[in-house]
Scaffold this motif. Structure first.
Motif, PDB file in Angstrom:
ATOM      1  N   GLU A 154      38.353  19.479  22.690  1.00  0.00           N
ATOM      2  CA  GLU A 154      38.477  19.108  21.284  1.00  0.00           C
ATOM      3  C   GLU A 154      39.577  18.066  21.073  1.00  0.00           C
ATOM      4  O   GLU A 154      40.503  17.939  21.854  1.00  0.00           O
ATOM      5  CB  GLU A 154      38.803  20.339  20.420  1.00  0.00           C
ATOM      6  CG  GLU A 154      37.781  21.447  20.474  1.00  0.00           C
ATOM      7  CD  GLU A 154      38.082  22.459  21.557  1.00  0.00           C
ATOM      8  OE1 GLU A 154      38.986  22.189  22.376  1.00  0.00           O
ATOM      9  OE2 GLU A 154      37.418  23.504  21.596  1.00  0.00           O
ATOM     10  N   TYR A 155      39.460  17.345  19.974  1.00  0.00           N
ATOM     11  CA  TYR A 155      40.535  16.544  19.383  1.00  0.00           C
ATOM     12  C   TYR A 155      41.040  15.420  20.276  1.00  0.00           C
ATOM     13  O   TYR A 155      42.244  15.150  20.328  1.00  0.00           O
ATOM     14  CB  TYR A 155      41.706  17.454  18.969  1.00  0.00           C
ATOM     15  CG  TYR A 155      41.272  18.693  18.244  1.00  0.00           C
ATOM     16  CD1 TYR A 155      40.393  18.622  17.164  1.00  0.00           C
ATOM     17  CD2 TYR A 155      41.702  19.965  18.651  1.00  0.00           C
ATOM     18  CE1 TYR A 155      39.965  19.768  16.498  1.00  0.00           C
ATOM     19  CE2 TYR A 155      41.289  21.111  17.998  1.00  0.00           C
ATOM     20  CZ  TYR A 155      40.407  21.005  16.927  1.00  0.00           C
ATOM     21  OH  TYR A 155      39.991  22.143  16.286  1.00  0.00           O
ATOM     22  N   GLU A 156      40.132  14.756  20.978  1.00  0.00           N
ATOM     23  CA  GLU A 156      40.541  13.554  21.700  1.00  0.00           C
ATOM     24  C   GLU A 156      40.796  12.434  20.697  1.00  0.00           C
ATOM     25  O   GLU A 156      40.232  12.400  19.606  1.00  0.00           O
ATOM     26  CB  GLU A 156      39.458  13.145  22.692  1.00  0.00           C
ATOM     27  CG  GLU A 156      39.957  12.256  23.833  1.00  0.00           C
ATOM     28  CD  GLU A 156      40.131  10.793  23.451  1.00  0.00           C
ATOM     29  OE1 GLU A 156      40.968  10.119  24.058  1.00  0.00           O
ATOM     30  OE2 GLU A 156      39.405  10.340  22.543  1.00  0.00           O
ATOM     31  N   VAL A 159      46.982  13.685  10.521  1.00  0.00           N
ATOM     32  CA  VAL A 159      47.153  14.149  11.898  1.00  0.00           C
ATOM     33  C   VAL A 159      48.619  14.421  12.216  1.00  0.00           C
ATOM     34  O   VAL A 159      48.980  15.533  12.615  1.00  0.00           O
ATOM     35  CB  VAL A 159      46.564  13.127  12.900  1.00  0.00           C
ATOM     36  CG1 VAL A 159      46.817  13.580  14.335  1.00  0.00           C
ATOM     37  CG2 VAL A 159      45.073  12.945  12.668  1.00  0.00           C
ATOM     38  N   ILE A 200      45.622  14.866  23.554  1.00  0.00           N
ATOM     39  CA  ILE A 200      45.057  13.994  22.521  1.00  0.00           C
ATOM     40  C   ILE A 200      45.033  12.571  23.049  1.00  0.00           C
ATOM     41  O   ILE A 200      44.038  11.854  22.917  1.00  0.00           O
ATOM     42  CB  ILE A 200      45.874  14.100  21.214  1.00  0.00           C
ATOM     43  CG1 ILE A 200      45.727  15.493  20.603  1.00  0.00           C
ATOM     44  CG2 ILE A 200      45.420  13.028  20.210  1.00  0.00           C
ATOM     45  CD1 ILE A 200      46.531  15.701  19.321  1.00  0.00           C
ATOM     46  N   ALA A 251      39.579  11.497  10.938  1.00  0.00           N
ATOM     47  CA  ALA A 251      40.674  11.338   9.972  1.00  0.00           C
ATOM     48  C   ALA A 251      40.363  10.207   9.003  1.00  0.00           C
ATOM     49  O   ALA A 251      40.578  10.335   7.790  1.00  0.00           O
ATOM     50  CB  ALA A 251      41.984  11.065  10.712  1.00  0.00           C
ATOM     51  N   TRP A 308      46.330   8.415   9.678  1.00  0.00           N
ATOM     52  CA  TRP A 308      46.755   9.114  10.892  1.00  0.00           C
ATOM     53  C   TRP A 308      48.015   9.923  10.629  1.00  0.00           C
ATOM     54  O   TRP A 308      48.128  11.078  11.059  1.00  0.00           O
ATOM     55  CB  TRP A 308      46.973   8.112  12.021  1.00  0.00           C
ATOM     56  CG  TRP A 308      47.403   8.711  13.324  1.00  0.00           C
ATOM     57  CD1 TRP A 308      48.650   8.723  13.863  1.00  0.00           C
ATOM     58  CD2 TRP A 308      46.564   9.392  14.282  1.00  0.00           C
ATOM     59  NE1 TRP A 308      48.664   9.359  15.069  1.00  0.00           N
ATOM     60  CE2 TRP A 308      47.386   9.779  15.358  1.00  0.00           C
ATOM     61  CE3 TRP A 308      45.215   9.697  14.314  1.00  0.00           C
ATOM     62  CZ2 TRP A 308      46.904  10.469  16.462  1.00  0.00           C
ATOM     63  CZ3 TRP A 308      44.725  10.391  15.425  1.00  0.00           C
ATOM     64  CH2 TRP A 308      45.555  10.767  16.466  1.00  0.00           C
ATOM     65  N   TYR A 320      35.768  19.024  10.182  1.00  0.00           N
ATOM     66  CA  TYR A 320      36.447  18.767  11.454  1.00  0.00           C
ATOM     67  C   TYR A 320      37.958  18.950  11.305  1.00  0.00           C
ATOM     68  O   TYR A 320      38.591  19.640  12.115  1.00  0.00           O
ATOM     69  CB  TYR A 320      36.123  17.354  11.920  1.00  0.00           C
ATOM     70  CG  TYR A 320      36.679  16.994  13.280  1.00  0.00           C
ATOM     71  CD1 TYR A 320      35.918  17.161  14.422  1.00  0.00           C
ATOM     72  CD2 TYR A 320      37.965  16.477  13.415  1.00  0.00           C
ATOM     73  CE1 TYR A 320      36.421  16.822  15.677  1.00  0.00           C
ATOM     74  CE2 TYR A 320      38.485  16.142  14.654  1.00  0.00           C
ATOM     75  CZ  TYR A 320      37.701  16.318  15.784  1.00  0.00           C
ATOM     76  OH  TYR A 320      38.220  15.990  17.020  1.00  0.00           O
ATOM     77  N   LEU A 321      38.532  18.340  10.282  1.00  0.00           N
ATOM     78  CA  LEU A 321      39.984  18.431  10.090  1.00  0.00           C
ATOM     79  C   LEU A 321      40.418  19.856   9.774  1.00  0.00           C
ATOM     80  O   LEU A 321      41.496  20.302  10.193  1.00  0.00           O
ATOM     81  CB  LEU A 321      40.423  17.475   8.981  1.00  0.00           C
ATOM     82  CG  LEU A 321      40.244  15.978   9.288  1.00  0.00           C
ATOM     83  CD1 LEU A 321      40.612  15.137   8.085  1.00  0.00           C
ATOM     84  CD2 LEU A 321      41.075  15.560  10.502  1.00  0.00           C
ATOM     85  N   PHE A 339      40.749  21.617  12.949  1.00  0.00           N
ATOM     86  CA  PHE A 339      41.948  21.115  13.627  1.00  0.00           C
ATOM     87  C   PHE A 339      43.205  21.761  13.051  1.00  0.00           C
ATOM     88  O   PHE A 339      44.067  22.252  13.800  1.00  0.00           O
ATOM     89  CB  PHE A 339      41.995  19.595  13.485  1.00  0.00           C
ATOM     90  CG  PHE A 339      43.213  18.931  14.061  1.00  0.00           C
ATOM     91  CD1 PHE A 339      43.552  19.089  15.388  1.00  0.00           C
ATOM     92  CD2 PHE A 339      44.029  18.124  13.263  1.00  0.00           C
ATOM     93  CE1 PHE A 339      44.676  18.467  15.925  1.00  0.00           C
ATOM     94  CE2 PHE A 339      45.142  17.493  13.781  1.00  0.00           C
ATOM     95  CZ  PHE A 339      45.468  17.667  15.115  1.00  0.00           C
ATOM     96  N   TYR A 340      43.312  21.798  11.740  1.00  0.00           N
ATOM     97  CA  TYR A 340      44.496  22.378  11.111  1.00  0.00           C
ATOM     98  C   TYR A 340      44.613  23.868  11.419  1.00  0.00           C
ATOM     99  O   TYR A 340      45.717  24.391  11.646  1.00  0.00           O
ATOM    100  CB  TYR A 340      44.458  22.166   9.599  1.00  0.00           C
ATOM    101  CG  TYR A 340      44.430  20.706   9.182  1.00  0.00           C
ATOM    102  CD1 TYR A 340      44.971  19.713   9.991  1.00  0.00           C
ATOM    103  CD2 TYR A 340      43.847  20.314   7.975  1.00  0.00           C
ATOM    104  CE1 TYR A 340      44.945  18.386   9.619  1.00  0.00           C
ATOM    105  CE2 TYR A 340      43.810  18.980   7.587  1.00  0.00           C
ATOM    106  CZ  TYR A 340      44.352  18.020   8.417  1.00  0.00           C
ATOM    107  OH  TYR A 340      44.312  16.706   8.044  1.00  0.00           O
ATOM    108  N   LEU A 400      39.152  12.109  16.908  1.00  0.00           N
ATOM    109  CA  LEU A 400      40.108  12.613  15.922  1.00  0.00           C
ATOM    110  C   LEU A 400      40.454  11.532  14.904  1.00  0.00           C
ATOM    111  O   LEU A 400      40.507  11.787  13.693  1.00  0.00           O
ATOM    112  CB  LEU A 400      41.367  13.106  16.634  1.00  0.00           C
ATOM    113  CG  LEU A 400      42.486  13.686  15.752  1.00  0.00           C
ATOM    114  CD1 LEU A 400      41.968  14.841  14.898  1.00  0.00           C
ATOM    115  CD2 LEU A 400      43.665  14.117  16.606  1.00  0.00           C
TER     116      LEU A 400
END
Length: 656
Positions: free
Chosen positions: A563-565, A624, A544, A573, A620, A580-581, A584-585, A569
């Motif tokens: 993904e998720y750089e 995140v 990340i 958020a 964040w 997108y989130l 990610f989850y 990200l």
């Protein structure tokens, strides 16, 4: 002519006296600071330094008294007192010494840099640099009055402050120099992803034009990180200078030295935002090739630059067309034709330019490999209106900051507008005012979007248009409809116009940070060991943070997880992008990654009334960090504030 010179000499003495009072006030503040730290008691060097500053103040007063009774400026008096060759040599030494004093003091090279943190102390240095440095330049150039000397001295100091801010960024330090500094190079590398990573990777949905420019060094092969940092700094400084030079090229300034200082001033003015380098490519070609007598050529330039605008931010889509309209309004008289015929070509510039920009964006979205909903964050993010006023995120406040930057130009524009209101058609004034106000209001709205509000860079287009009309008025470049314009450009306002950008950069200048590369490389070795061991065991490693370590081969043998750089990200958020989130989850819950490299996952919720970027921190943490901690645990926190996280064996609940 003699009477005019006498008036200028007296005005010179008045402003010299004002600069002297600023110097004395700053000296008193500096002496109180140093005395409070006890340096005068324990060190004879500090007492000697105080004596030197007091002696300089006495010399200053003596020069002014001598000049007053001889009715002559100090520079001209010295030119007549000593030979020209000696005068030039002394002038060069004086100028270089005094112009660099503020930069050296603020840089942190001198002991106890904290004594120069207060703005009054910095003003003391700058006022001395302007007065004595300007006197030195006047001796070199034989400038009898010294206005250009003062301006040149201030601008050279401004260059020093700019270099103080940017040049330390040319570093071989292996980790990111800031929260997201090295992420920019990763996104630039994606245009060559197959060569660098062995796989094709979707392009960035954020700021593609910026990353296209940052991709250029990757086209030259494998270059070290410091070269890419050098390239970005060259873009910051070079594109600002190029924009300023393109504008100055349109102005009737005959004196080469004056043109040079005008270019430097324009670059310093733009860097106050700062105006981002990739955006200036929407401006430079229009400034260079606009011609009201050749509307078809102008239209072609607008269309080409609008293609570039389409891969910039959406609020820059109309800029090429609007700039062509703006120059048309400044340079083309309306004559006897009705306004709807006069506005025919401007309307074409604006409409077709905007259409091409949207078309370019649509094409990029298709080619980027990203879903279209990834580009909607601009319209779903929160607006934090309180940041228009002073706040922990931006203590100056956006409104106060833009007033500081704009005030001298607005004085010139307002007074010249009132004096010449009847000489320019109301339809032209209306168009000029509308363009400036649209980009001003639009810039304010974009500035308060969550993730912004820490400077005035989102008012970048407004700064471009303001600088353009100010330069046109000062240099008598605006073409009137009737009688020629009566240009009002008093010397005090022009000096204020030159000094304020320098004061701005001095206010924000800070001592050079000295990073410990030894510790950073030790941390890189630890990250390399974790990542390579996980990969050797068939695991997947998600960077990340610090993904550039893969980009530049600092860590090898670890496949890229695209993904998720950090930057994307964080943007998703802040926009609360559920699609997108949600993905990610789900990946976190499935423990898709065996190792995750991220900044230290702190969980405190911050107070917007007390903490900078509180809302950004809170989204964040909530969207995140807490989901990360529910599914992963911190295995290691490095000295460089980078954490290594591994999957949890059991699900647990984590709360802030």
């Amino acid at each position: 002519m003699k009477r005019k010179n006498e008036q200028h000499q007296r005005l010179f003495l008045v402003i010299s006296l004002m600069l002297g009072l600023v110097f004395v006030g700053g000296l008193v503040h500096w002496a109180q600071t140093v005395s409070g730290l006890g340096f005068f008691v324990i060190s004879w060097k500090w007492r000697l330094g105080l004596g030197g500053w007091i002696g300089l103040a006495i010399l200053w007063a003596g020069l002014l008294i001598t000049a007053y009774f001889h009715d002559i400026t100090p520079s001209l008096w010295l030119q007549r007192t000593i030979t020209s060759r000696i005068a030039r040599f002394c002038g060069f030494v004086i100028a270089m010494g005094f112009m660099m004093i503020p930069v050296v003091a603020i840089s942190g090279w001198l002991p106890h840099p904290e004594v120069w943190e207060a703005f009054p102390a910095r003003l003391m240095l700058l006022s001395a640099g302007i007065f004595f440095g300007g006197m030195g330049i006047s001796l070199v150039t034989n400038d009898e009055i010294g206005w250009l000397g003062w301006i040149g001295s201030a601008l050279v100091s401004g260059i020093g402050f700019i270099l103080l801010q940017y040049l330390p960024g040319i570093s071989s330090y292996p980790l990111s120099l800031g929260w997201s500094e090295a992420s920019r190079y990763y996104y630039g590398s994606l245009f060559f992803a197959r060569r660098i990573y062995g796989v094709s990777v979707p392009l960035s949905p954020l700021h593609p034009a910026r990353y296209m420019l940052l991709a250029i060094p990757f086209a030259l092969g494998h270059l070290p990180l410091w070269v890419h940092r050098f390239w970005q700094i060259a873009l910051w400084l070079g594109m600002s200078l190029a924009t300023s030079a393109a504008l100055v090229k349109r102005l009737p300034i005959g004196n080469r030295l004056a043109r040079f200082w005008a270019v430097i001033w324009g670059a310093l003015f733009l860097l106050q935002g700062p105006v981002y380098y990739h955006l200036t490519l929407c401006v430079i070609p229009v400034l260079l090739f606009f011609d009201a007598k050749k509307p078809w050529r102008t239209l072609l330039v607008v269309l080409i630059t609008s293609l570039w605008a389409g891969v910039c931010r959406i609020n820059w889509f109309p800029v090429p067309g609007a700039l062509a309209i703006f120059l048309w309004l400044l340079e083309e008289p309306i004559g006897e034709q009705p306004f709807y015929l006069y506005y025919r070509w401007p309307l074409i510039f604006g409409v077709l330019g905007l259409a091409v920009a949207f078309a370019a964006q649509a094409v990029y979205i298709t080619l980027s490999g990203q879903p279209s909903w990834m580009y909607e964050s601009t319209f779903t993010s929160d607006l934090l209106w309180y940041r228009l006023l002073p706040s922990p995120t931006y203590p100056i406040g956006i409104i106060r900051g833009i007033v500081w930057v704009s005030l001298p130009l607005w004085i010139l524009i307002t007074v010249n507008g009132l004096r010449n209101f009847s000489r320019i058609s109301i339809w032209r004034w209306a168009g000029i005012a509308a363009i400036i106000m649209i980009f001003f209001v639009g810039g304010l709205v974009v500035s308060v979007k969550i993730g912004g509000g820490s400077n005035i860079h989102n008012l970048d287009a407004y700064l471009i248009f303001l600088m353009t009309i100010g330069a046109y008025l000062v240099t008598h470049r605006v073409v009137a409809d009737g009688r020629s314009l009566q240009v009002w450009r008093p010397i005090p306002v022009l000096l204020l116009l030159a000094f304020l950008p320098v004061g701005w950069h001095m206010y924000f200048a800070h001592p050079i940070m000295r990073l410990d590369e030894k510790i950073a490389w030790q941390d890189v070795e630890i990250l390399r060991d974790w990542a390579q061991k996980a990969t050797a065991q068939g695991g997947r490693v998600l960077f990340i943070n610090q993904r550039h370590l893969l980009t530049f081969g600092i860590i090898q043998g670890v496949p890229l997880e695209p993904e998720y750089e950090l930057l994307v990200l964080m943007e998703m958020a802040m926009a609360n992008n559920s699609r997108y989130l949600g993905r990610f989850y789900n990946d976190l819950e499935q423990r898709k990654f065996d190792v995750i490299i991220v900044g230290t996952p702190n969980t405190p919720i911050k107070d917007p009334a007390k903490d900078a970027f509180a809302e950004e921190n809170n989204v964040w943490v909530e969207r995140v960090v807490l989901p990360l901690l529910r599914n992963y645990k911190v295995a290691l926190v490095l000295q460089s504030d980078v954490a290594v996280m591994v999957p949890r064996i059991e699900d647990i609940t984590v709360s802030p």
